[in-house]
Enzyme design. Structure first.
Site, short mmCIF file in Angstrom:
data_model
loop_
_atom_site.label_atom_id
_atom_site.label_comp_id
_atom_site.label_asym_id
_atom_site.label_seq_id
_atom_site.Cartn_x
_atom_site.Cartn_y
_atom_site.Cartn_z
CG ASP A 147 -11.76 -30.84 53.46
OD1 ASP A 147 -11.40 -31.96 53.90
OD2 ASP A 147 -11.36 -30.38 52.38
CG HIS A 153 -15.41 -33.35 53.83
ND1 HIS A 153 -15.51 -33.14 52.48
CD2 HIS A 153 -14.11 -33.70 54.04
CE1 HIS A 153 -14.34 -33.35 51.91
NE2 HIS A 153 -13.47 -33.69 52.84
NE ARG A 204 -5.07 -36.04 58.23
CZ ARG A 204 -5.42 -35.64 57.03
NH1 ARG A 204 -5.97 -36.48 56.17
NH2 ARG A 204 -5.25 -34.38 56.67
CG ASN A 214 -7.87 -38.88 52.96
OD1 ASN A 214 -8.56 -38.87 53.98
ND2 ASN A 214 -7.26 -37.81 52.50
CG HIS A 262 -13.93 -30.05 49.20
ND1 HIS A 262 -13.92 -30.35 47.87
CD2 HIS A 262 -13.14 -30.99 49.80
CE1 HIS A 262 -13.16 -31.41 47.65
NE2 HIS A 262 -12.68 -31.82 48.80
CG HIS A 279 -11.46 -34.21 45.71
ND1 HIS A 279 -10.83 -33.70 46.83
CD2 HIS A 279 -10.74 -33.74 44.65
CE1 HIS A 279 -9.80 -32.97 46.46
NE2 HIS A 279 -9.71 -32.98 45.15
CG ASP A 321 -12.17 -35.63 50.32
OD1 ASP A 321 -12.36 -34.77 49.45
OD2 ASP A 321 -11.62 -35.40 51.41
CG HIS A 326 -1.82 -31.79 56.73
ND1 HIS A 326 -1.59 -33.09 56.35
CD2 HIS A 326 -2.82 -31.34 55.94
CE1 HIS A 326 -2.41 -33.42 55.37
NE2 HIS A 326 -3.17 -32.38 55.10
O1 DOR Z 1 -6.94 -29.93 51.40
C1 DOR Z 1 -7.27 -31.09 51.44
N1 DOR Z 1 -6.81 -31.94 52.40
N2 DOR Z 1 -8.09 -31.56 50.50
C2 DOR Z 1 -8.37 -32.86 50.39
O2 DOR Z 1 -9.14 -33.19 49.53
C3 DOR Z 1 -7.73 -33.84 51.30
C4 DOR Z 1 -7.36 -33.23 52.55
C5 DOR Z 1 -6.43 -34.07 53.41
O3 DOR Z 1 -6.68 -35.27 53.55
O4 DOR Z 1 -5.51 -33.52 53.99
ZN ZN Z 2 -11.45 -33.67 52.50
#
Ligand code: DOR
Ligand code: ZN
Length: 457
Positions: free
Chosen positions: A334, A83, A87, A117, A255, A202, A175, A338
């Site tokens: 996970d 997981h 990006r 995603n 998660h 999710h 997710d 960011h």
């Molecule tokens: O905290 C999270 N960030 N949970 C998710 O399910 C998606 C992920 C993201 O893509 O940043």
């Molecule tokens: Zn995730």
């Protein structure tokens, strides 16, 4: 000093095959019931001997040998993270496949599974193929895409899972979003079963979490933030287990974060259902108090904003116990990079997620030292168990296996410096903290893909 230039002799073109010797290292691999101080001999990328004194004096003194003295360090099968969020395509400024794979190598990983995603969403063959192709070009750890369950993650129309699988997808997930419609989820389980793909949920009932930014409890009340109640996770896990049972499909909880969800998975396993689960390091270590206290002493810490949210001690206790007894199969990070754009803002506006690939060993070894998790379970939860969920060949220290090995120094105390991380983003409350235990070296097929600076000098 270890001279890695010797290791790059590939054996092709008439040159000597490479020889790497891990000498007197504590090797741990529960799959082969190994926990012993041994030599591991790697020839031409494969493990050829494992055992006390397995490396001959001749091998160790050979000019072509790279010899790594154990010196209290551990050799483990390289890890598998089912997981992560790289990006690419779409948000390469946060992470791209190259930086993500670099971070994976530094964390000790040989395999990573990338959530869909991205932008555009990985809901079709062309994107899955492009991700696989880019990862091959980059080299290093293997990247296995996870395709979307529904087009655009919109929860309405199923993707062409046969295409996704053929292109390299090892599972399906929306997710970041939950498949909340029971009819769609039932169809997804039926469809995915045909292709033997796990459906990775999710688990979040969006009707119960609308407008929420953290766990619902005393801390959210104190901070004046709308909360995400545990039951929003539990209700979906309960429903999905019933659907998976009705369909006879494989179902995986991403998660997992609540005491109730752990209990539901335990009961499902006891009933013999094909239900699996993963837990993140942050859900094993941090409570919602971390949001209030902040990693930097300031409250409303956006680095602690994550979905599902950090919960309470009883949830941590349930997750740790569930991981220890096998209810929770795997550790997954996970890893969700960011940038400061998405994190240096007010709490409500911040994107959820934190990075994890490079921090698993430093952060989680404390659980092993505290006796809450055996070293064998820790290793299984990072190797054979996640491999089983997505159906890939698990790294192992068995003779004949590819030499995908991670060397860990369990005693090294160090402070995690953002500048030393290979990920493009540093959004983790663990950055700046001091931990004991680090990854010193990762080899894939006997070749080093990560060597910690100073590890062998
Ligand atoms: O905290 C999270 N960030 N949970 C998710 O399910 C998606 C992920 C993201 O893509 O940043
Ligand atoms: Zn995730």
């Amino acid at each position: 000093m270890v001279d890695w230039s010797k290791a790059s002799s590939s054996g092709r073109g008439g040159r000597d095959p490479q020889l790497v010797v891990f000498s007197a290292v504590r090797a741990v691999d529960p799959v082969v019931e190994l926990d012993d101080t041994v030599d591991i001999v790697v020839e031409d990328g494969r493990i050829t001997r494992v055992g006390p004194g397995a490396a001959t004096a001749e091998m160790k003194s050979s000019e072509r040998a790279v010899v790594i003295e154990g010196g209290g360090r551990w050799a483990l099968p390289a890890f598998v993270d089912i997981h992560v969020h790289f990006r690419e395509p779409g948000h390469e400024y946060k992470e791209d496949i190259k930086s993500g794979l670099d971070a994976a190598a530094a964390g000790g990983f040989a395999h990573v599974c990338c959530m869909p995603n991205t932008k555009p969403v990985n809901d079709r063959r062309s994107i899955t193929e492009a991700m696989v192709a880019r990862a091959r070009e980059v080299g290093g750890p293997a990247l296995h895409p996870i395709g979307a369950i529904t087009r655009g993650l919109k929860g309405q129309e199923l993707t062409e899972m046969a295409d996704l699988k053929e292109a390299g997808a090892v599972g399906v997930s929306d997710d970041g979003r939950c498949v909340t419609d029971s009819a769609i989820m039932r169809s997804a389980l039926e469809y995915a079963k045909t292709f033997d793909l796990p459906v990775i949920q999710h688990a979040e009932d969006h009707a119960l979490t609308a407008g929420s930014h953290m766990h619902e409890g005393a801390v959210s009340t104190r901070l004046g933030l709308r909360g995400w109640p545990r039951v929003a996770e539990d209700i979906i896990v309960a429903r999905d287990i019933l659907l998976a049972e009705a369909v006879g499909a494989r179902y995986h909880v991403a998660h997992i974060s609540t005491e109730g969800a752990v209990r539901l998975v335990r009961e499902a396993k006891q009933r013999g259902l094909k239900v699996t689960a993963e837990v993140t390091p942050h859900h094993l270590l941090l409570t919602d108090e971390a949001v209030a206290q902040g990693h930097n002493g300031l409250g409303y810490d956006t680095f602690c904003k994550v979905n599902p949210p950090l919960r309470e001690q009883r949830d941590i206790d349930a997750c740790v116990a569930g991981l220890a007894d096998g209810t929770i199969d795997a550790i997954a990070t996970d890893h969700a990079p960011h940038s400061s754009l998405e994190k240096e803002c007010e709490f409500q506006a911040a994107s959820p997620g934190l990075i994890g690939l490079e921090l698993v060993v430093p952060t989680l070894l404390q659980l092993v030292r505290d006796g809450k998790l055996s070293l064998g379970r820790f290793v299984a939860a990072l190797t054979s168990a996640p491999s089983g969920v997505v159906g890939i060949e698990a790294p192992t220290l068995r003779v004949g296996a590819k030499a995908d090995i991670v060397l860990v120094d369990p005693e090294r105390t160090h402070t995690v410096e953002g500048a030393q991380l290979r990920s493009k983003c540093h959004n983790s409350p663990f950055v700046g903290q001091t931990f004991t235990g680090s990854v010193e070296l990762t080899t894939l097929r006997g070749q080093p893909v990560y060597v910690r600076e100073g590890a062998f000098s």
